[in-house]
Design an enzyme around this catalytic site. Structure first.
Site, PDB file in Angstrom:
ATOM      1  CB  SER A 142      -0.849  -0.011   1.280  1.00 58.41           C
ATOM      2  OG  SER A 142      -1.416   1.258   1.518  1.00 58.41           O
ATOM      3  CE1 TYR A 156      -4.123  -2.138   5.010  1.00 55.49           C
ATOM      4  CE2 TYR A 156      -3.340   0.073   4.507  1.00 55.49           C
ATOM      5  CZ  TYR A 156      -3.824  -1.151   4.086  1.00 55.49           C
ATOM      6  OH  TYR A 156      -3.995  -1.399   2.743  1.00 55.49           O
TER       7      TYR A 156
HETATM    8  N1  LIG Z   1      -8.639  -0.583  -1.465  1.00 57.71           N
HETATM    9  C1  LIG Z   1      -7.617   0.210  -1.253  1.00 57.71           C
HETATM   10  O1  LIG Z   1      -7.736   1.448  -1.241  1.00 57.71           O
HETATM   11  C2  LIG Z   1      -6.243  -0.358  -1.047  1.00 57.71           C
HETATM   12  C3  LIG Z   1      -5.144   0.505  -1.085  1.00 57.71           C
HETATM   13  C4  LIG Z   1      -3.873  -0.009  -0.882  1.00 57.71           C
HETATM   14  C5  LIG Z   1      -3.693  -1.355  -0.668  1.00 57.71           C
HETATM   15  N2  LIG Z   1      -4.775  -2.196  -0.638  1.00 57.71           N
HETATM   16  C6  LIG Z   1      -4.501  -3.612  -0.399  1.00 57.71           C
HETATM   17  O2  LIG Z   1      -5.069  -4.361  -1.446  1.00 57.71           O
HETATM   18  C7  LIG Z   1      -5.319  -5.690  -0.986  1.00 57.71           C
HETATM   19  C8  LIG Z   1      -6.728  -6.097  -1.388  1.00 57.71           C
HETATM   20  O3  LIG Z   1      -7.645  -5.249  -0.717  1.00 57.71           O
HETATM   21  P1  LIG Z   1      -9.038  -4.793  -1.354  1.00 57.71           P
HETATM   22  O4  LIG Z   1      -9.073  -3.315  -1.263  1.00 57.71           O
HETATM   23  O5  LIG Z   1      -9.276  -5.472  -2.640  1.00 57.71           O
HETATM   24  O6  LIG Z   1     -10.014  -5.336  -0.190  1.00 57.71           O
HETATM   25  P2  LIG Z   1     -11.386  -6.173  -0.192  1.00 57.71           P
HETATM   26  O7  LIG Z   1     -12.275  -5.752  -1.308  1.00 57.71           O
HETATM   27  O8  LIG Z   1     -11.897  -6.074   1.204  1.00 57.71           O
HETATM   28  O9  LIG Z   1     -10.876  -7.657  -0.449  1.00 57.71           O
HETATM   29  C9  LIG Z   1     -10.061  -8.290   0.517  1.00 57.71           C
HETATM   30  C10 LIG Z   1      -9.884  -9.746   0.163  1.00 57.71           C
HETATM   31  O10 LIG Z   1      -9.030 -10.346   1.142  1.00 57.71           O
HETATM   32  C11 LIG Z   1      -9.643 -11.540   1.605  1.00 57.71           C
HETATM   33  N3  LIG Z   1      -9.260 -11.835   2.972  1.00 57.71           N
HETATM   34  C12 LIG Z   1      -9.233 -11.001   4.053  1.00 57.71           C
HETATM   35  N4  LIG Z   1      -8.865 -11.667   5.152  1.00 57.71           N
HETATM   36  C13 LIG Z   1      -8.655 -12.956   4.755  1.00 57.71           C
HETATM   37  C14 LIG Z   1      -8.269 -14.131   5.447  1.00 57.71           C
HETATM   38  N5  LIG Z   1      -8.010 -14.142   6.763  1.00 57.71           N
HETATM   39  N6  LIG Z   1      -8.153 -15.271   4.744  1.00 57.71           N
HETATM   40  C15 LIG Z   1      -8.412 -15.285   3.417  1.00 57.71           C
HETATM   41  N7  LIG Z   1      -8.767 -14.215   2.706  1.00 57.71           N
HETATM   42  C16 LIG Z   1      -8.899 -13.060   3.380  1.00 57.71           C
HETATM   43  C17 LIG Z   1     -11.151 -11.294   1.470  1.00 57.71           C
HETATM   44  O11 LIG Z   1     -11.818 -12.542   1.309  1.00 57.71           O
HETATM   45  P3  LIG Z   1     -12.762 -13.278   2.378  1.00 57.71           P
HETATM   46  O12 LIG Z   1     -13.383 -12.213   3.233  1.00 57.71           O
HETATM   47  O13 LIG Z   1     -13.747 -13.999   1.515  1.00 57.71           O
HETATM   48  O14 LIG Z   1     -11.870 -14.192   3.123  1.00 57.71           O
HETATM   49  C18 LIG Z   1     -11.193 -10.512   0.162  1.00 57.71           C
HETATM   50  O15 LIG Z   1     -11.192 -11.398  -0.925  1.00 57.71           O
HETATM   51  C19 LIG Z   1      -5.090  -5.666   0.527  1.00 57.71           C
HETATM   52  O16 LIG Z   1      -3.815  -6.204   0.811  1.00 57.71           O
HETATM   53  C20 LIG Z   1      -5.136  -4.180   0.859  1.00 57.71           C
HETATM   54  O17 LIG Z   1      -4.395  -3.867   2.017  1.00 57.71           O
HETATM   55  C21 LIG Z   1      -6.042  -1.727  -0.822  1.00 57.71           C
END
Ligand SMILES: NC(=O)c1ccc[n+]([C@@H]2O[C@H](COP(=O)([O-])OP(=O)(O)OC[C@H]3O[C@@H](n4cnc5c(N)ncnc54)[C@H](OP(=O)(O)O)[C@@H]3O)[C@@H](O)[C@H]2O)c1
Length: 246
Positions: A142, A156
């Protein structure tokens, strides 16, 4: 993208957001995709979507924070697809809250999923990759990895700083053995990540931060991941830093 044809990719956090978009893009590029997350029904639906479009996907429900499940799923994917060429460590969580008065269980959960899990899954795929001297591990960190993130997202930010450092070290460890390691560091991206926040005020703040016309889309980050993955094997894209233009 031609280089992705026939490759076997394991994507964690494939049930939503960036992971889902990445799995769809990899499937469309001809990769065979192993989908990992906890919500089985979502993985099954995505599996159908990729397979119906002519791709090859299989679902493996698991908690990424379980060291045992990491080993078992990687073995099952190798049994199913024959090998793993690509690991996308994408699953991640955010638990907003200041350090003063903060809940240490939130900090532990954050580090379990955002730091220890990518370490478990990387170790699990490396045995097979090192034996073949070929493979690529991409981890989603991130913008918060550098500079501390927002005032209430300290845990985080610390976890993302740690995983960025881990990937730098891993690249030094396995690069000379033909394994590529990439860290992808997105800024605000419209996904479901706000919905997992239990505190109502923090959830509302994150929703308004992530859902406006200036933020990036999950497919934008998936495109960056696929860019790194589709380079010639002699090229390691070390780091991809993405921010919204406005
Ligand atoms: N969105 C942003 O602005 C942003 C910015 C920078 C970085 N990121 C990073 O991008 C990545 C993806 O995030 P996103 O924004 O796409 O979030 P999201 O829409 O909430 O998706 C998160 C995914 O992670 C899975 N997950 C969470 N905990 C888990 C566990 N214990 N075991 C297995 N799967 C798990 C969830 O699946 P289940 O709930 O089905 O398990 C879901 O598929 C993360 O690493 C986040 O930190 C996001």
């Amino acid at each position: 993208m031609q280089r992705l044809e026939g490759a076997v990719a394991l994507v964690t956090g494939a049930s939503a957001g960036i992971g889902r978009a990445t799995a769809l893009m990899l499937g469309a590029a001809g990769a065979r995709v192993a989908l990992v997350a906890r919500r089985q029904e979502r993985l099954d639906a995505l599996c159908d979507e990729i397979n119906t479009a002519g791709g090859a996907a299989a679902a493996f429900a698991a908690d990424v924070a379980s060291e045992v499940q990491a080993g078992a799923v990687v073995a099952a994917v190798i049994e199913h697809f024959g090998r793993i060429d690509i690991l996308v460590n994408n699953a991640g969580i955010i638990r907003p809250g200041g350090i003063a008065g903060g809940d240490a269980q939130d900090w532990r959960d954050t580090f379990d999923v955002n730091v220890l899990a990518p370490m478990y899954w990387s170790r699990a795929v490396l045995a097979d990759m090192l034996a073949r001297e070929s493979g690529h591990i991409v981890t989603v960190s991130s913008n918060a990895a550098k500079g501390g993130g927002a005032p209430t997202n300290n845990a985080y930010a610390a976890s993302k700083h740690a995983i960025t450092a881990f990937c730098g070290g891993l690249r030094k460890e396995v690069g000379s053995r033909g394994i590529r390691v990439t860290i992808v560091e997105p800024g605000a991206t419209a996904t479901e990540i706000a919905e997992t926040i239990t505190d109502e005020t923090a959830r509302a703040a994150m929703r308004s931060h992530l859902h406006n016309e200036t933020v990036m889309q999950a497919s934008d980050i998936a495109a960056a991941i696929c860019y790194a993955l589709s380079q010639h094997p002699r090229v390691n894209v070390d780091e991809v830093w993405l921010t919204p233009t406005r």
